[in-house]
Write a protein that holds these residues in place. Structure first.
Motif, PDB file in Angstrom:
ATOM      1  N   PHE A 113       0.800  -1.215   0.000  1.00 53.77           N
ATOM      2  CA  PHE A 113       0.000   0.000   0.000  1.00 53.77           C
ATOM      3  C   PHE A 113       0.840   1.276   0.000  1.00 53.77           C
ATOM      4  CE2 PHE A 113      -2.675  -3.274   2.003  1.00 53.77           C
ATOM      5  CZ  PHE A 113      -3.767  -3.224   1.145  1.00 53.77           C
ATOM      6  N   VAL A 114       2.167   1.136   0.060  1.00 54.81           N
ATOM      7  CA  VAL A 114       3.014   2.318   0.122  1.00 54.81           C
ATOM      8  C   VAL A 114       2.865   3.144  -1.152  1.00 54.81           C
ATOM      9  CG1 VAL A 114       5.081   1.285  -0.924  1.00 54.81           C
ATOM     10  CG2 VAL A 114       5.327   3.134   0.724  1.00 54.81           C
ATOM     11  N   LYS A 115       2.907   4.432  -0.993  1.00 56.68           N
ATOM     12  CA  LYS A 115       2.828   5.321  -2.143  1.00 56.68           C
ATOM     13  C   LYS A 115       4.116   5.204  -2.949  1.00 56.68           C
ATOM     14  CE  LYS A 115       2.287  10.177  -3.416  1.00 56.68           C
ATOM     15  NZ  LYS A 115       2.181  11.571  -2.926  1.00 56.68           N
ATOM     16  N   THR A 116       3.989   4.842  -4.208  1.00 56.44           N
ATOM     17  CA  THR A 116       5.181   4.676  -5.029  1.00 56.44           C
ATOM     18  C   THR A 116       5.268   5.766  -6.090  1.00 56.44           C
ATOM     19  OG1 THR A 116       3.919   3.048  -6.296  1.00 56.44           O
ATOM     20  CG2 THR A 116       5.503   2.213  -4.691  1.00 56.44           C
ATOM     21  N   ASP A 117       4.862   6.958  -5.731  1.00 57.17           N
ATOM     22  CA  ASP A 117       5.110   8.135  -6.556  1.00 57.17           C
ATOM     23  C   ASP A 117       5.777   9.141  -5.624  1.00 57.17           C
ATOM     24  OD1 ASP A 117       5.213  10.060  -8.448  1.00 57.17           O
ATOM     25  OD2 ASP A 117       3.077  10.052  -8.928  1.00 57.17           O
ATOM     26  N   LEU A 118       7.029   8.845  -5.297  1.00 55.62           N
ATOM     27  CA  LEU A 118       7.729   9.559  -4.236  1.00 55.62           C
ATOM     28  C   LEU A 118       8.693  10.595  -4.780  1.00 55.62           C
ATOM     29  CD1 LEU A 118       8.646   6.512  -1.947  1.00 55.62           C
ATOM     30  CD2 LEU A 118       6.662   8.011  -1.757  1.00 55.62           C
ATOM     31  N   PHE A 119       8.961  11.608  -3.964  1.00 54.48           N
ATOM     32  CA  PHE A 119       9.971  12.611  -4.274  1.00 54.48           C
ATOM     33  C   PHE A 119      10.961  12.671  -3.126  1.00 54.48           C
ATOM     34  CE2 PHE A 119      11.404  17.065  -3.714  1.00 54.48           C
ATOM     35  CZ  PHE A 119      12.216  17.140  -4.832  1.00 54.48           C
ATOM     36  N   VAL A 120      12.250  12.492  -3.442  1.00 50.85           N
ATOM     37  CA  VAL A 120      13.300  12.491  -2.423  1.00 50.85           C
ATOM     38  C   VAL A 120      14.298  13.593  -2.768  1.00 50.85           C
ATOM     39  CG1 VAL A 120      15.047  11.133  -1.220  1.00 50.85           C
ATOM     40  CG2 VAL A 120      13.025   9.995  -2.176  1.00 50.85           C
ATOM     41  N   THR A 151      16.307  14.473  -6.470  1.00 50.88           N
ATOM     42  CA  THR A 151      17.130  15.580  -6.956  1.00 50.88           C
ATOM     43  C   THR A 151      18.557  15.342  -6.477  1.00 50.88           C
ATOM     44  OG1 THR A 151      16.510  16.942  -5.041  1.00 50.88           O
ATOM     45  CG2 THR A 151      15.290  17.283  -7.088  1.00 50.88           C
ATOM     46  N   ILE A 152      19.524  15.668  -7.334  1.00 53.06           N
ATOM     47  CA  ILE A 152      20.923  15.347  -7.074  1.00 53.06           C
ATOM     48  C   ILE A 152      21.777  16.558  -7.409  1.00 53.06           C
ATOM     49  CG2 ILE A 152      22.800  13.720  -7.541  1.00 53.06           C
ATOM     50  CD1 ILE A 152      20.630  11.847  -8.719  1.00 53.06           C
ATOM     51  N   GLU A 211      19.205  22.719 -13.413  1.00 50.06           N
ATOM     52  CA  GLU A 211      20.324  23.654 -13.523  1.00 50.06           C
ATOM     53  C   GLU A 211      21.552  22.835 -13.860  1.00 50.06           C
ATOM     54  OE1 GLU A 211      20.516  25.618  -9.775  1.00 50.06           O
ATOM     55  OE2 GLU A 211      18.461  26.358  -9.879  1.00 50.06           O
ATOM     56  N   GLN A 212      22.674  23.480 -14.088  1.00 50.16           N
ATOM     57  CA  GLN A 212      23.860  22.743 -14.515  1.00 50.16           C
ATOM     58  C   GLN A 212      24.294  21.712 -13.480  1.00 50.16           C
ATOM     59  OE1 GLN A 212      27.341  25.124 -15.398  1.00 50.16           O
ATOM     60  NE2 GLN A 212      28.099  23.617 -16.837  1.00 50.16           N
ATOM     61  N   PHE A 213      24.133  22.031 -12.204  1.00 49.35           N
ATOM     62  CA  PHE A 213      24.539  21.104 -11.150  1.00 49.35           C
ATOM     63  C   PHE A 213      23.361  20.702 -10.258  1.00 49.35           C
ATOM     64  CE2 PHE A 213      28.499  23.180 -12.325  1.00 49.35           C
ATOM     65  CZ  PHE A 213      29.355  22.094 -12.438  1.00 49.35           C
ATOM     66  N   LEU A 214      22.170  20.662 -10.823  1.00 46.47           N
ATOM     67  CA  LEU A 214      20.999  20.182 -10.090  1.00 46.47           C
ATOM     68  C   LEU A 214      20.156  19.337 -11.035  1.00 46.47           C
ATOM     69  CD1 LEU A 214      19.390  20.146  -7.460  1.00 46.47           C
ATOM     70  CD2 LEU A 214      18.153  22.162  -8.276  1.00 46.47           C
ATOM     71  N   GLN A 215      20.155  18.012 -10.796  1.00 45.32           N
ATOM     72  CA  GLN A 215      19.460  17.074 -11.676  1.00 45.32           C
ATOM     73  C   GLN A 215      18.238  16.486 -10.964  1.00 45.32           C
ATOM     74  OE1 GLN A 215      21.039  17.354 -14.501  1.00 45.32           O
ATOM     75  NE2 GLN A 215      22.815  18.314 -13.515  1.00 45.32           N
ATOM     76  N   ARG A 216      17.164  16.341 -11.723  1.00 46.49           N
ATOM     77  CA  ARG A 216      15.957  15.659 -11.230  1.00 46.49           C
ATOM     78  C   ARG A 216      15.883  14.325 -11.961  1.00 46.49           C
ATOM     79  NH1 ARG A 216      10.730  17.075  -8.984  1.00 46.49           N
ATOM     80  NH2 ARG A 216      11.616  19.161  -8.645  1.00 46.49           N
TER      81      ARG A 216
END
Length: 499
Positions: A63-70, A252-253, A372-377
């Motif tokens: 039942f866990v939500k598998t549309d997550l944002f970390v 996001t990385i 951005e150049q150093f921010l990836q989703r």
């Protein structure tokens, strides 16, 4: 458009599986308590506790939500103990201190197809804001069912049309003054209060419209720093509509876009980061503990090849996984032996095809949005055949998440090494980097050249990025131009700047 159907069969199979687990533990409970109750009166309580714990462990996965944002600040950010610094504040401080390295690329972003959203997340008449490639874009689906991507800001007085903008037929209407722009080419077709006809509107009354392709359940837009037309496309997944959407997880990385897919060519990192139990989570402080050694994995990349001709935008290889109990030679059912067919297409799309028969048949799809150049989703989606019960499918998705977060722990803090010191056992990293150079234009745009090697500075009090500035002379001296391949005499080393 090829949307994945939502199947009910996987849920039914998952409930049946849970029922069988409960029955199994009940039979085990009866057998053990009947044998040991007289000698060990607390046996019943112990067995009951273990049974309930196992069931409660599996139930949330279903039942866990598998549309997550970390977000990036949730991974490998460890504030000093006994301090009142929050994880966000510490993350901003770590980002401020981070060194980004000098990049051997001729433009700020690689050319290629970039995902902007899932097809299923964009209904007819809906508008969504998207931040990508330093741009604010408006993504909308017209009444014809076609997805369009245009620059978000109205050329009239600068309103953001992705916020409260309205879809009219196949056009987007600005919420400020009602100017309406055609999605196909961005031309203004209506100004409601104007007494002129649309043929006499100013030529500047238009927004940039981007080339769009929908494939494999994703809306892609084409980017090229010199505005060239697409010369390759993402391959479609065969029988895509025969799969169902099992979930997705987005991270996001804080790193350069090229470092993420380069992971597949870095063979040596598998035994350090991914050998430990994948269910132990993504926190490296835990995975290196005894919990991480309860189950171990052996990863073996094979047949790593670079595409040529019409497939020059592709890299292919097979990833073999063997899973064992602890350090023994006993394999774990369901994870015992797995083979994934990995395909990278362009700078920002990777698919993994996995076929385990009745256990799992499907794909992991990884897409990268460079905000951005150093921010990836980065988004990982999983699609599966309807006969795959959802419990195990979601378990695979969580496992992929934990494995990926171990990589994020490295990317968030590493520097880009233009000329890394490598040995022959590291894998085809140099070959990969030479291949990746093809996605950069030979000549940088003026607005790119000034930013190629600028490192973002993070404010300690907020997550807002403040760009450093350099003089025109410094920009000229420190820009790196590479014509699609590495100079064997070594890239020009820029002078160190005081960031």
């Amino acid at each position: 458009m090829g949307r994945v159907k939502n199947a009910t069969l996987p849920y039914i199979l998952s409930f049946i599986t849970l029922g069988l687990i409960i029955c199994l533990f009940y039979q085990l409970y009866l057998a053990i308590t009947s044998q040991f109750w007289s000698a060990y009166p607390f046996t019943e309580l112990v067995v009951s506790f273990v049974s309930i714990s196992v069931v409660l462990k599996f139930m949330p996965i279903l039942f866990v939500k598998t549309d997550l944002f970390v977000p990036f600040y949730n991974i490998a950010m460890y504030p000093p103990k006994r301090s009142n610094i929050s994880k966000m504040e510490w993350a901003n401080e770590m980002m401020r201190r981070k060194k980004y390295g000098k990049l051997p690329f001729s433009s700020k972003y690689p050319n290629g197809w970039y995902s902007v959203c899932r097809s299923s997340d964009l209904a007819k008449g809906q508008v969504k804001p998207v931040n990508i490639l330093d741009k604010n874009l408006a993504v909308f689906r017209g009444e014809d069912g076609v997805a369009y991507v245009v620059d978000a800001y109205c050329p009239h007085l600068g309103a953001n049309m992705s916020v409260l903008g309205k879809v009219i037929r196949n056009c987007l209407q600005c919420p400020f003054h009602g100017w309406t722009f055609r999605g196909e080419d961005g031309v203004c077709v209506d100004i409601p209060y104007s007494t002129s006809t649309n043929t006499t509107y100013p030529k500047q009354a238009r927004v940039n419209s981007h080339i769009v392709m929908e494939r494999n359940g994703v809306v892609f837009m084409w980017f090229h720093s010199e505005e060239a037309e697409p010369d390759w496309v993402i391959d479609p997944i065969e029988d895509y509509e025969g799969y169902y959407e099992a979930g997705q997880i987005t991270h996001t990385i804080n790193c350069h876009i090229s470092e993420i897919p380069e992971n597949g060519a870095d063979f040596a990192h598998f035994f350090m980061l991914h050998e430990d139990n994948m269910l132990a989570g993504g926190d490296m402080q835990i995975t290196k503990s005894k919990l991480g050694k309860l189950m171990t994995h052996k990863w073996t990349p094979k047949n790593w090849t670079v595409g040529y001709g019409e497939e020059k935008h592709m890299i292919k290889f097979d990833l073999h996984l063997e899973t064992y109990f602890g350090q023994s030679s006993i394999r774990v059912p369901g994870f015992n032996e797995m083979k994934a067919e990995v395909r990278q297409m362009g700078p920002a799309y990777v698919s993994l095809k996995i076929d385990l028969g009745l256990l799992f048949q499907g794909y992991f799809i990884q897409t990268i949005q460079p905000e951005e150049q150093f921010l990836q989703r980065v988004t990982h989606r999983i699609i599966a055949k309807p006969h795959n019960q959802l419990l195990l499918t979601k378990l695979y998705l969580q496992s992929e998440r934990f494995q990926f977060e171990r990589d994020v722990s490295m990317w968030n803090h590493k520097v880009y090494q233009t000329n890394p010191v490598l040995i022959k056992d590291d894998g085809p990293i140099r070959k990969y980097r030479n291949w990746y150079q093809q996605f950069y234009s030979t000549v940088a745009k003026k607005d790119d050249s000034a930013e190629i090697n600028q490192n973002p500075k993070y404010s300690q009090k907020s997550a807002e990025v403040v760009q450093s500035t350099t003089s025109d002379k410094e920009v000229t001296e420190n820009s790196i131009i590479v014509n699609g391949h590495a100079d064997k005499s070594g890239w020009k080393k820029p002078n160190d700047l005081d960031w």
